[in-house]
Each structure stands twice: as C-alpha cells, then as structure tokens.
Design an enzyme around this catalytic site. Structure first.
Site, mmCIF file in Angstrom:
data_model
loop_
_atom_site.group_PDB
_atom_site.id
_atom_site.type_symbol
_atom_site.label_atom_id
_atom_site.label_comp_id
_atom_site.label_asym_id
_atom_site.label_seq_id
_atom_site.Cartn_x
_atom_site.Cartn_y
_atom_site.Cartn_z
ATOM 1 N N LYS A 501 0.839 -1.193 0.000
ATOM 2 C CA LYS A 501 0.000 0.000 0.000
ATOM 3 C C LYS A 501 0.877 1.248 0.000
ATOM 4 O O LYS A 501 2.082 1.180 0.249
ATOM 5 C CB LYS A 501 -0.926 0.000 1.223
ATOM 6 C CG LYS A 501 -0.196 0.059 2.565
ATOM 7 C CD LYS A 501 -1.186 0.072 3.711
ATOM 8 C CE LYS A 501 -0.449 0.186 5.053
ATOM 9 N NZ LYS A 501 -1.363 0.290 6.182
ATOM 10 N N ARG A 599 -9.543 1.393 15.547
ATOM 11 C CA ARG A 599 -9.477 2.162 14.312
ATOM 12 C C ARG A 599 -10.597 1.693 13.398
ATOM 13 O O ARG A 599 -11.573 2.388 13.182
ATOM 14 C CB ARG A 599 -8.090 1.990 13.663
ATOM 15 C CG ARG A 599 -7.858 2.867 12.454
ATOM 16 C CD ARG A 599 -6.398 2.815 12.013
ATOM 17 N NE ARG A 599 -5.958 1.472 11.661
ATOM 18 C CZ ARG A 599 -4.709 1.187 11.279
ATOM 19 N NH1 ARG A 599 -3.784 2.140 11.235
ATOM 20 N NH2 ARG A 599 -4.372 -0.052 10.961
ATOM 21 N N TYR A 727 17.077 31.129 3.177
ATOM 22 C CA TYR A 727 15.978 32.012 3.536
ATOM 23 C C TYR A 727 16.109 32.522 4.974
ATOM 24 O O TYR A 727 16.553 31.792 5.877
ATOM 25 C CB TYR A 727 14.643 31.284 3.387
ATOM 26 C CG TYR A 727 14.192 31.118 1.946
ATOM 27 C CD1 TYR A 727 13.916 32.225 1.151
ATOM 28 C CD2 TYR A 727 14.046 29.843 1.398
ATOM 29 C CE1 TYR A 727 13.505 32.065 -0.164
ATOM 30 C CE2 TYR A 727 13.621 29.677 0.084
ATOM 31 C CZ TYR A 727 13.363 30.789 -0.697
ATOM 32 O OH TYR A 727 12.956 30.642 -1.997
ATOM 33 N N MET A 776 12.422 24.521 -1.143
ATOM 34 C CA MET A 776 11.489 23.629 -1.833
ATOM 35 C C MET A 776 12.231 22.597 -2.697
ATOM 36 O O MET A 776 11.893 21.409 -2.683
ATOM 37 C CB MET A 776 10.528 24.430 -2.710
ATOM 38 C CG MET A 776 9.527 23.547 -3.459
ATOM 39 S SD MET A 776 8.404 24.462 -4.524
ATOM 40 C CE MET A 776 7.355 25.244 -3.320
#
Length: 834
Positions: A501, A599, A727, A776
């Site tokens: 998964k 759950r 930054y 980024m």
C-alpha cells in the site's frame, strides 16, 4: 556437458526412470528460468521454505525431461522423462560437478575473502579476456549452490577459469574446494562480514584457507595482521607434515617488504596512480577509481597479472580502462511510458540469460524489445553463438530484437529465421543513434545489453526518461533477503501477506509487486481500489486484499478480482448487494476485528449481527479474519498485546464456529512476526520489515535497508565569515566555509525540520551538515571538511551508511512517514542481482 548416464553415476544415484541418454548442457534449480529445456537437468533442491519437488510438473510442462530428485516420484505422470534418485540433491550436484571439474586441466583462479570477491573476479575477466577464453562465476554465485552452477559453465574452448567462494559456517569450504580446485588463489581480505557462524576471526580465516590446500600460488595482502599470522601458521603446518609446501605465497604490502611492495598512492582527479616495486623493478599502474576498496581490489588483480606473466605495458593499458562492476540489473523508467533494463557492462551468455529472465518478469508491458551488441571474447564461432542467442530470444515472449555490431549484422539470417521475432540490425552504435528516431518505443519493456566497447551508455541516456536529478534506488535483492529473513521466522505452511500500500511505502508499486509475486508470497495488500486495479493492469495475478475499500468502487473490485476488507455491517451489506447485482457467488472477503486498536473493525458486541449477515449469504465467502496489534514492537505493551491476542482468539473462534469452515487467521505485522512467534496463526502481514526497517529491535543485524536516496551537488561556493545562507538568513557563517547546494528539498519529501545543522548527508562517505533552512527544491550543506567534493558529485541522503531510522529521529517522525513522503517526482531506479 555430460551424458545423463554419467551424471547418474557421478552423483551416486539410481534410475527411477530412464528413456534416453541425453547430453545435459544446462542445470536448472528454478522452473521459471529455463533456456534449453531439451538438454536441461532440473535439480529438485529441498530447502526449509521451498521444496523443488513441488515444481517438477512446471518444469516438465516447459519441456524439461531430465530430473534429479531425492524423493520417490510417480514417474508415470511424466512420460518420456528421466529421473535420477539420490539421497541429497545438493550433495549430488556438488559430487558430479566436482567430477566434471576434473576433466579440465586449464589454470583455475579461486577467490575468497570477506569483501571484494565479485569485483576482483569481474576485473580479472576485464583484464584477461583479450588473452584467454574465460569461464567465471555469474554475478556473485559463490555459495554451496552457486559454486557448482558456476563450475558447470566450463567448456572445452575455455583456457582459464575464475570462480569465487563464500562461506557462512564451518565445513562449507571443504565442499567448494573439491569443486573449484584452484591452481591460483586470491584471499582478498578478512573482516566481520558473515561471521555469525564462526567462533572467532581466526577460525573463519582457517576455514577459508581450505580453498587453497591444493593450490600452487596464493595472493594476499600481508598488511592484515590476523590474515598474515594465520598464513604463517598455515605454511608451518604444511611443513610440519614432512614435506616442503608446493604452495607459493605472493604477498603485497604498503607497510613492509613483500613480493609487490606498494611505495606510493597518488590521487589525480578521479584516478589513482599506484606505484610499486616488483623483483627490484619500479612499476606503476593508474586506475579510474579513488576509493580504498577499489585500490585494494586493483592491487590483487595486479598481483595476479604479474603471476600470469602478463607484460607490464599491457597491464598498465588494461588497468586504466577498468570500469565499474554492475553488481545488479537496473530497472529505470524509459521514454514513452517504457521500462528500461540497463545491463550495459558485459555480454556473456550467462549474464544474457539472467537479463532475459528479468525482462520476462516485466509483465506491465505487452511488448518487449532486446537491444544487444556483438558478444566479445566468447570463444565460439559466430554462427554457433548467434544461433544459440537467436533461439534463446525467440523462445521467450519477446517481440523485437535490435542487433548492433558487425558480427550481428552478418548473422541477420539466424534471427530472421524466427518469423515471430521482428529483427533490426545496425553496424555500429553510432548508426543506431543516428536512426533512433525511426525506431518506435512506446510502452515497451526494453533490455539494453552490450559489451563495454559499444558504449551503450549513450543509448541509455537517450532511452531513459528525463526526470529530476534526485533518485531513490530500490534494491529488490535486499528486499528478497528481508522477505527470507521473515520467512525463516514462521513455521512451514504459514502464509505471507506483503503490504504494498501507499506506493509500496514510497518504493514503487508494480516493480515491487512483481518481485514479490516472483518470490512466491501468498497475498498482496493495498490501501485503495485504484492501487489494486493498477497492479492488475500491470499483470499482477496474486490475490490482493484492499484495506480501505470505498463502497462506490465495489463493482470495480469485483471486475478486477480484488478482495475487500469488511470492517462493519454497512460495508458488508453494500458489498453483498453489489455481488448479487453482478451475479457472483462465494466472493472472497476479509473480516477485520477490533481487538483494541479502535481504528476499524467489528467489536465483540457486533458479532451476533455479523453472524446473521453471513449466515446463508451465498454471495460472499470469508477468506480471512484478522486484527491489528497496537504495540507489537514495544515490550512495555506486551501485556496489552496478550490481551489483544486473547480477544482475537475468542472472536475468531466464535466466527469460525458460525461459518462452518476455517478461514485464514492473521494478526502479526513485521514487529509481531519477530517478537511474538506464538501469534503467527495461519498468515502474517509483512510491511515495513520488508523494506529493511526493523521496528522490533530483534532483526537489526539481518535486515538490509532497501532504499537509497541520492542526489547531486549543483554548485559549490566559498563564503567568508559574516555571510549567511538560505531564507531568512538562518544559516550563519562564522568561519571560512565551503557550501554545496544539493538538488533536494521539501518538495521531494526531505523535511524542513532537518535544516540548520539538525541533519547531515554523506559526500565521499563523509558527513556534510545542513546549513540554513531546507528550500522547496534545494538545500545547502557544509563541505569545508570535504576538499575533494566537486559539482556533480553524488550525495547520499539516506542509505545503508546513513539509515532511514536516523533521519526519522532527526525529523522527530517515524520511518513510515519518511518513506511514504518521498515525492513522485523523485525518480525510482530498481536494482536486482538477477
């Protein structure tokens, strides 16, 4: 090659059935990998988890008519087949190959040691293949099975054999020595690898030395104290037997006198010049590598070439042309939704067959193409060689063959004789590149296989999809190792469900699923229906359980034969209605019980209503009943785990009693498999452990991290004190600093929390701390202490040397989040030993 009668005699076997004395050319231990069934012998090896006798029918259906077995077989089920019965098929294999080895009087080089065996073997092949016709171990075939399969490759035209031998416990080298019988030995080094089966390092060295008890010459580095001491004692013992030893030692050293005294190492850009003295003469070689392991491996090869009296001028020329040994096949994303298998480092027949087998596994594509160069230094006439190659390719499900090189161009008719195989030929790599735009590649599985001199790396660049420089390399061989580690933990008959998964925890979907299907897992599990459909479209045929099924996709689940997890009455009612509408009966479903995780799942008080819904329900059949452990990895929660297990037993017993049949029961995840063997039931679910992350703390030394995240240095700057980096000027420079900008950022899944010195990466195996915040697409690291770092160099973000668990701790998260957070824009490359 041996006649079947001779194999029967030399393996100390008896005939269960005999029909014809066929000459055996190929030995098969895997029914999925058969090249020439008419002349193959299938050896039914018996292992704790897999019995080769179970695959006799499969091999027979593929045309094999010769079998070596250790169990009684109903031979009437296999008309026309020969069956040899022995006490132990592995011992029989070793026996008859040892006898086969005696038929050859050519020099044989045997290699052992803790590290470097495969590289030294492959480099010797590169260095000597212009002078000798060589038989060698494929890949790293150095085990009790791999060695006889390697020595079997000896053929009458060979002039030299090069075989490696590895052991993991006492007594094993005795078997391998009888098979290899080396004339020249190479002991690469000694270390802690595979030491679990030995009392101490000395015992391991002595066991490895057994390989050389009949050798004439032995090469080793006398700078390893334990090895040098053991070697001196070994020679003393031989002399103590009353005769001068036939064994001639050939030593090399950087520290003291030796046959080859290394006097100087000098790094020049990406090369190393190695200077030495041999027989009073100053010599030197230059290799295109700088790392210590490559230097050591090259010196072993240098010693071997000196022993074989290769002229120094030729040695120098060949050493400078050494190239990286591709230890594994690489699977990459290609142009136009294609898959590219890059194997552009050698072109012998054995490696070709391994690559063709791997190509056949790529079921995600209906069209397969092989691009092959002329095969050099094979030692067979071109007509016989390419006839064999053409037949091997035509026998498989391959639609197109592209041959490159003058020899293949002349052999066109051999390939065009196979009408179903479309074949195209070019006289050179350059001609192919010029006309590449005329060749259509669209959703192909492409095998690129060539001799080094054809420079197929140029072709690889053109066929590979252009993506981001950052790469996640997935080692499928390591994944298979991890699978087998867990398989040894469960009893025979307990099934394995593998979790794929969330894009296989960030590692890819169908590539991982194929490897698991090929390895024989019993079930796959995905989170959502779309993931399962994608696997079905790619050709995955294993049962697939969907853990979070959306009721709106039940019709597609049935259409694609996906099995839903049912966790409440509503989902059961909706699925039953859809099964009724689609007119299916006894469709497999999986009942989830809530035993304390809270759950998903049925609670105890909901069981009576569940029984009612399942009673007389002809549209579904419960394939399994399962629950989820909340803290299987935590010793402090073991009491709660026992409570969950008790609840699971009680609830599943009640459900089984009502059903009137027994579905599979499963409770354990990876940590549960390792820490709670009493809770394995009928099946276990293998998740994070498959990817080499040990949540249990029990299997750390056995599991191998599957993923390696790499990027590159984009730019390097020299900064003065007082300047800032990144930054908000978060990175402060308080001393002359060399800053490297690397091509990874938070958009790739590298967390911003790792900035400002929290984490480091590895460049040239040295740590480089992050400076400033993670951007980024980029981040900056301090390489002041790594003067050799340059633009374009590889950067290890995580891997075996810098574990994923360490990054997770730095980021204050868990490995699951780190793995699944790696962006889809990061290119996945899959490697496999084949």
């Amino acid at each position: 090659m041996l006649a079947a009668q001779q194999i029967c005699a030399w393996s100390q076997g008896t005939w269960m059935a005999f029909h014809a004395d066929i000459v055996i050319e190929e030995l098969i231990i895997d029914s999925r990998k058969i090249n020439e069934p008419e002349t193959a012998l299938f050896i039914a090896l018996k292992a704790p988890r897999r019995d080769g006798h179970s695959f006799i029918a499969s091999a027979y259906d593929k045309g094999v008519r010769n079998f070596l077995v250790q169990e009684e077989i109903n031979t009437s089920d296999y008309p026309g087949a020969n069956f040899i019965l022995v006490k132990d098929t592995l011992k029989a294999l070793q026996l008859f190959v040892a006898q086969y080895r005696k038929q050859f009087s050519i020099p044989v080089i045997g290699i052992t040691g803790s590290n470097g065996k495969t590289v030294v073997k492959e480099w010797l092949f590169q260095l000597l293949s212009n002078s000798f016709s060589i038989a060698r171990s494929p890949k790293s075939y150095n085990s009790q099975i791999g060695v006889p399969l390697s020595v079997w490759l000896l053929e009458p035209e060979n002039e030299l054999g090069i075989f490696e031998a590895g052991i993991s416990q006492p007594g094993e080298m005795e078997n391998l020595e009888r098979i290899i019988k080396p004339d020249i030995g190479i002991f690469t080094n000694i270390g802690e690898a595979h030491s679990e089966g030995f009392m101490n390092l000395r015992q391991k060295i002595n066991e490895k030395l057994i390989l050389f008890r009949n050798a004439k010459q032995l090469i080793y580095c006398s700078d390893h104290p334990e090895l040098n001491e053991a070697m001196a004692q070994y020679i003393h013992q031989i002399k103590g037997n009353g005769s001068e030893p036939d064994l001639q030692l050939f030593t090399w050293s950087q520290k003291h006198e030796a046959d080859l005294r290394i006097t100087r190492l000098e790094q020049i850009d990406s090369k190393t010049k190695i200077e030495g003295q041999y027989q009073g003469v100053d010599l030197a070689i230059t290799i295109p590598f700088t790392d210590p392991a490559s230097v050591e491996n090259a010196i072993h090869c240098w010693c071997t070439l000196l022993l074989l009296k290769v002229p120094q001028q030729e040695i120098e020329k060949q050493m400078e042309q050494l190239h990286t040994v591709a230890m594994r096949l690489e699977l990459r994303h290609g142009i136009n939704d294609s898959t590219l298998i890059n194997d552009t480092y050698n072109s012998d027949l054995t490696s070709l067959y391994i690559a063709l087998d791997y190509l056949e596994q790529q079921k995600q594509h209906n069209h397969r193409t092989v691009i092959l160069s002329d095969m050099l230094q094979i030692g067979k006439p071109d007509m016989l060689l390419y006839e064999e190659v053409a037949e091997a390719i035509a026998r498989r499900n391959i639609q197109r063959f592209i041959g490159i090189g003058p020899a293949l161009y002349k052999s066109k008719s051999l390939f065009r004789a196979h009408k179903k195989l479309r074949s195209i030929f070019f006289k050179s790599t350059e001609e192919f590149i010029k006309k590449l735009h005329l060749v259509d590649f669209d959703k192909d599985a492409i095998l690129l296989k060539g001799a080094r001199s054809f420079r197929f790396e140029k072709v690889s660049i053109l066929l590979e999809q252009e993506v981001h420089q950052t790469v996640l390399s997935i080692d499928l061989s390591a994944m298979m190792n991890n699978l087998n580690v867990f398989r040894t933990r469960v009893a025979p008959g307990v099934k394995v469900m593998a979790m794929v998964k969330a894009f296989s925890y960030g590692s890819g979907s169908y590539e991982v699923a194929y490897a698991l299907q090929y390895a024989g897992v019993d079930y796959l599990t995905v989170a959502y229906t779309d993931e399962g459909i994608a696997l079905r479209k790619a050709g995955i045929s294993l049962p697939i359980m969907v853990m979070s099924p959306d009721s709106g996709s039940f019709d597609r689940m049935i259409a694609w034969k996906l099995e839903p997890e049912i966790f409440n009455l509503r989902s059961l009612e909706l699925f039953t209605r859809m099964a009724q509408t689609m007119q299916v009966k006894e469709y497999p479903i999986h009942i989830k019980l809530d035993t304390g995780m809270h759950r998903l799942g049925f609670m105890v008080h909901e069981l009576p209503d569940l029984f009612t819904e399942l009673a007389q329900n002809e549209h579904v059949k419960v394939a399994s009943v399962f629950s989820h452990l909340a803290g299987s990895e935590d010793a402090g929660l073991d009491e709660f785990t026992r409570q969950q297990a008790a609840a699971f037993r009680s609830m599943s017993d009640s459900l089984t009693l009502q059903l009137g049949y027994k579905p599979y029961l499963h409770l354990c995840n990876s940590a549960g498999i390792a820490r709670h063997p009493e809770l394995h039931f009928d099946m276990v679910r293998l998740g994070l452990g498959l990817y080499g992350v040990d949540g249990s703390g029990v299997l750390h030394d056995e599991l191998i991290q599957v993923g390696t995240l790499k990027t590159t240095i984009a730019q390097i700057k020299e900064l003065d004190p007082g300047e800032t980096v990144g930054y908000n000027r978060r990175g402060k420079v308080d001393h002359p600093m060399r800053i490297a900008t690397i091509s990874i950022g938070y958009a790739d899944g590298y967390p911003r929390a790792l900035g400002n010195g929290t984490a480091h990466v590895l460049i040239h195996d040295k740590p480089a701390k992050l400076v400033g915040v993670v951007c980024m697409d980029m981040c900056m690291v301090d390489v002041t202490g790594i003067p050799e770092a340059k633009e374009g160099d590889e950067v290890i973000v995580f891997g075996r040397e810098l574990p994923l668990t360490q990054l997770s701790q730095w980021a204050d998260t868990i490995p699951y989040e780190m793995m699944t957070g790696i962006s889809q824009r990061v290119k996945r490359v899959y490697v496999n030993e084949g």
